[in-house]
Design a protein around this motif. Structure first.
Motif, PDB file in Angstrom:
ATOM      1  N   PRO A  64     -48.835 -38.160 -20.518  1.00 54.50           N
ATOM      2  CA  PRO A  64     -47.187 -38.560 -19.352  1.00 54.50           C
ATOM      3  C   PRO A  64     -46.218 -37.437 -19.512  1.00 54.50           C
ATOM      4  O   PRO A  64     -46.443 -36.416 -20.180  1.00 54.50           O
ATOM      5  CB  PRO A  64     -46.443 -39.592 -20.622  1.00 54.50           C
ATOM      6  N   ALA A  65     -44.926 -38.184 -19.221  1.00 59.75           N
ATOM      7  CA  ALA A  65     -43.999 -36.771 -18.431  1.00 59.75           C
ATOM      8  C   ALA A  65     -43.310 -36.640 -20.125  1.00 59.75           C
ATOM      9  O   ALA A  65     -43.634 -37.225 -20.977  1.00 59.75           O
ATOM     10  CB  ALA A  65     -43.250 -37.439 -17.317  1.00 59.75           C
ATOM     11  N   ALA A  66     -42.973 -35.104 -20.110  1.00 56.38           N
ATOM     12  CA  ALA A  66     -42.366 -34.602 -21.303  1.00 56.38           C
ATOM     13  C   ALA A  66     -40.689 -35.789 -22.064  1.00 56.38           C
ATOM     14  O   ALA A  66     -40.148 -36.411 -20.982  1.00 56.38           O
ATOM     15  CB  ALA A  66     -41.597 -33.583 -21.434  1.00 56.38           C
ATOM     16  N   ASP A  70     -36.598 -35.442 -15.947  1.00 60.04           N
ATOM     17  CA  ASP A  70     -36.170 -36.484 -15.478  1.00 60.04           C
ATOM     18  C   ASP A  70     -36.772 -37.806 -14.278  1.00 60.04           C
ATOM     19  O   ASP A  70     -36.108 -38.566 -14.057  1.00 60.04           O
ATOM     20  CB  ASP A  70     -35.618 -35.839 -13.498  1.00 60.04           C
ATOM     21  N   PHE A  71     -38.147 -37.653 -14.944  1.00 64.93           N
ATOM     22  CA  PHE A  71     -38.894 -38.910 -14.026  1.00 64.93           C
ATOM     23  C   PHE A  71     -38.805 -40.252 -15.339  1.00 64.93           C
ATOM     24  O   PHE A  71     -37.793 -40.847 -14.721  1.00 64.93           O
ATOM     25  CB  PHE A  71     -40.731 -39.047 -14.735  1.00 64.93           C
ATOM     26  N   ALA A  82     -47.116 -52.573 -31.752  1.00 65.07           N
ATOM     27  CA  ALA A  82     -48.359 -53.453 -31.525  1.00 65.07           C
ATOM     28  C   ALA A  82     -48.623 -52.447 -30.854  1.00 65.07           C
ATOM     29  O   ALA A  82     -50.898 -52.584 -31.197  1.00 65.07           O
ATOM     30  CB  ALA A  82     -47.789 -54.396 -31.030  1.00 65.07           C
ATOM     31  N   LYS A  83     -49.074 -51.827 -30.284  1.00 65.37           N
ATOM     32  CA  LYS A  83     -49.946 -50.966 -28.631  1.00 65.37           C
ATOM     33  C   LYS A  83     -49.306 -49.915 -28.884  1.00 65.37           C
ATOM     34  O   LYS A  83     -47.907 -49.722 -27.847  1.00 65.37           O
ATOM     35  CB  LYS A  83     -50.455 -51.682 -28.269  1.00 65.37           C
ATOM     36  N   TYR A  84     -49.913 -48.472 -28.368  1.00 64.77           N
ATOM     37  CA  TYR A  84     -49.137 -47.575 -27.320  1.00 64.77           C
ATOM     38  C   TYR A  84     -50.288 -47.038 -26.498  1.00 64.77           C
ATOM     39  O   TYR A  84     -51.069 -46.773 -27.157  1.00 64.77           O
ATOM     40  CB  TYR A  84     -48.746 -46.821 -28.702  1.00 64.77           C
ATOM     41  N   VAL A  85     -50.075 -46.686 -25.596  1.00 67.32           N
ATOM     42  CA  VAL A  85     -51.148 -45.434 -24.345  1.00 67.32           C
ATOM     43  C   VAL A  85     -50.563 -44.565 -25.100  1.00 67.32           C
ATOM     44  O   VAL A  85     -49.589 -44.310 -23.337  1.00 67.32           O
ATOM     45  CB  VAL A  85     -51.196 -46.707 -23.109  1.00 67.32           C
ATOM     46  N   PHE A  86     -50.940 -43.707 -24.791  1.00 69.79           N
ATOM     47  CA  PHE A  86     -50.748 -42.177 -25.027  1.00 69.79           C
ATOM     48  C   PHE A  86     -50.781 -41.953 -23.680  1.00 69.79           C
ATOM     49  O   PHE A  86     -49.618 -40.820 -23.475  1.00 69.79           O
ATOM     50  CB  PHE A  86     -51.438 -41.719 -26.037  1.00 69.79           C
ATOM     51  N   LYS A  87     -51.587 -41.782 -22.851  1.00 68.94           N
ATOM     52  CA  LYS A  87     -52.439 -41.032 -21.964  1.00 68.94           C
ATOM     53  C   LYS A  87     -50.893 -41.966 -20.541  1.00 68.94           C
ATOM     54  O   LYS A  87     -50.955 -41.006 -19.433  1.00 68.94           O
ATOM     55  CB  LYS A  87     -53.674 -41.220 -21.273  1.00 68.94           C
ATOM     56  N   GLN A  88     -50.292 -42.618 -21.010  1.00 65.74           N
ATOM     57  CA  GLN A  88     -49.591 -43.514 -19.942  1.00 65.74           C
ATOM     58  C   GLN A  88     -47.969 -43.677 -20.572  1.00 65.74           C
ATOM     59  O   GLN A  88     -46.527 -43.657 -19.660  1.00 65.74           O
ATOM     60  CB  GLN A  88     -50.014 -44.702 -19.667  1.00 65.74           C
ATOM     61  N   GLY A  89     -47.713 -42.841 -21.649  1.00 65.57           N
ATOM     62  CA  GLY A  89     -46.777 -42.862 -22.189  1.00 65.57           C
ATOM     63  C   GLY A  89     -46.219 -44.285 -22.521  1.00 65.57           C
ATOM     64  O   GLY A  89     -44.687 -44.405 -22.202  1.00 65.57           O
ATOM     65  N   ARG A  91     -40.641 -47.772 -23.189  1.00 64.38           N
ATOM     66  CA  ARG A  91     -41.492 -46.503 -23.202  1.00 64.38           C
ATOM     67  C   ARG A  91     -41.353 -45.170 -24.512  1.00 64.38           C
ATOM     68  O   ARG A  91     -40.537 -44.914 -25.399  1.00 64.38           O
ATOM     69  CB  ARG A  91     -41.142 -45.676 -21.771  1.00 64.38           C
ATOM     70  N   LYS A  92     -42.002 -44.350 -23.886  1.00 67.95           N
ATOM     71  CA  LYS A  92     -42.149 -42.540 -24.815  1.00 67.95           C
ATOM     72  C   LYS A  92     -40.837 -42.156 -24.894  1.00 67.95           C
ATOM     73  O   LYS A  92     -40.053 -42.478 -26.304  1.00 67.95           O
ATOM     74  CB  LYS A  92     -42.899 -41.551 -24.009  1.00 67.95           C
ATOM     75  N   PRO A  93     -39.454 -42.560 -23.840  1.00 73.54           N
ATOM     76  CA  PRO A  93     -38.541 -41.597 -24.590  1.00 73.54           C
ATOM     77  C   PRO A  93     -37.516 -42.819 -25.458  1.00 73.54           C
ATOM     78  O   PRO A  93     -35.991 -42.005 -26.088  1.00 73.54           O
ATOM     79  CB  PRO A  93     -37.830 -40.657 -23.493  1.00 73.54           C
ATOM     80  N   ASP A  94     -38.008 -43.654 -25.160  1.00 73.51           N
ATOM     81  CA  ASP A  94     -37.212 -44.870 -26.128  1.00 73.51           C
ATOM     82  C   ASP A  94     -37.492 -44.750 -27.386  1.00 73.51           C
ATOM     83  O   ASP A  94     -36.974 -45.103 -28.800  1.00 73.51           O
ATOM     84  CB  ASP A  94     -37.435 -46.148 -25.545  1.00 73.51           C
ATOM     85  N   VAL A  95     -38.532 -43.757 -28.051  1.00 76.68           N
ATOM     86  CA  VAL A  95     -39.026 -43.364 -29.061  1.00 76.68           C
ATOM     87  C   VAL A  95     -38.184 -42.788 -29.993  1.00 76.68           C
ATOM     88  O   VAL A  95     -37.862 -41.401 -29.365  1.00 76.68           O
ATOM     89  CB  VAL A  95     -40.238 -43.809 -29.620  1.00 76.68           C
ATOM     90  N   ASP A  96     -38.371 -42.277 -31.236  1.00 78.00           N
ATOM     91  CA  ASP A  96     -37.624 -41.326 -32.109  1.00 78.00           C
ATOM     92  C   ASP A  96     -38.407 -40.655 -32.202  1.00 78.00           C
ATOM     93  O   ASP A  96     -39.265 -40.695 -32.333  1.00 78.00           O
ATOM     94  CB  ASP A  96     -37.087 -41.951 -33.805  1.00 78.00           C
ATOM     95  N   ARG A  97     -38.479 -39.418 -31.157  1.00 76.24           N
ATOM     96  CA  ARG A  97     -39.583 -38.127 -31.440  1.00 76.24           C
ATOM     97  C   ARG A  97     -39.801 -37.797 -32.995  1.00 76.24           C
ATOM     98  O   ARG A  97     -41.633 -37.158 -33.075  1.00 76.24           O
ATOM     99  CB  ARG A  97     -38.679 -36.638 -31.247  1.00 76.24           C
TER     100      ARG A  97
END
Length: 211
Positions: free
Chosen positions: A96-98, A102-103, A125-132, A175-181
């Motif tokens: 996924p995007a960084a 801006d995406f 419950a589930k996380y799809v790494f390739k799509q974030g 989504r990916k940016p909703d989670v603490d790095r």
């Protein structure tokens, strides 16, 4: 006298013979040196001549030459196209995007998020790494805000109407940016705390951190 007469006759014969041979050789030379002129009304023989169409045929010229060259060019063209298609596929970036892309900002603006108050607990419950993106299972779905629960029911009904299978109606999308790095890489079952929001697609979780 007889001797001298015989000698004289022999000398004359030799001289005459020599002169005759010289004339014959000279005559042959003149005959072979002459150029034959053929009148224009006399039909000329074409034996041994090469037709114009045959003289122009070959690998580099003529219709046959172009036909072969065309086949070669066509084959090369297909080879290059195939190589480019492969090269493009191999060069694509995976994942996924960084985080700071801006995406993700555009996605939030397009969906018109409205954040709701309150902090809740649950697990990944589930996380799809390739799509974030992924889902959170709340520990107590009934404790969620009324707007969030209503949105969950609406998006579940819409998904089922499209023929999709809903694994768990209480799952909250994120989504990916909703989670603490610091939580990455994410693992299923990881305990988290989160907040919720509603948008034009339903509801979801954000500000996700380790519990």
């Amino acid at each position: 006298q007889v001797f001298f007469a015989t000698q004289k006759r022999l000398s004359g014969t030799v001289l005459a013979t020599a002169m005759g041979a010289s004339r014959l050789v000279k005559g042959k030379g003149k005959t072979s040196g002459k150029t034959s002129v053929i009148p224009p009304w006399v039909k000329q023989s074409t034996t041994g001549a090469i037709p114009a169409w045959k003289a122009s045929s070959g690998k580099g010229a003529g219709s046959n030459g172009r036909s072969v060259a065309g086949k070669g060019a066509s084959t090369k063209g297909f080879g290059k196209t195939k190589g480019k298609g492969k090269g493009k596929g191999k060069g694509k970036k995976k994942g996924p995007a960084a985080f700071d892309s801006d995406f993700w900002v555009r996605k939030v603006e397009e969906e018109q998020r409205t954040e709701l108050t309150g902090t809740y607990t649950g697990s990944i419950a589930k996380y799809v790494f390739k799509q974030g993106w992924g889902f959170i299972m709340p520990d107590d779905p009934e404790s969620l805000p009324v707007k969030a629960k209503k949105a969950l029911k609406q998006q579940t009904a819409a998904a089922e109407a499209e023929g999709k299978t809903v694994a768990e109606p209480s799952w909250l999308y994120f989504r990916k940016p909703d989670v603490d790095r610091e939580l990455f890489p994410l693992s299923d079952g990881t305990a988290v705390t989160f907040e919720v929001y509603v948008d034009n697609k339903g509801t979801g979780a954000h500000n996700i951190a380790g519990a």
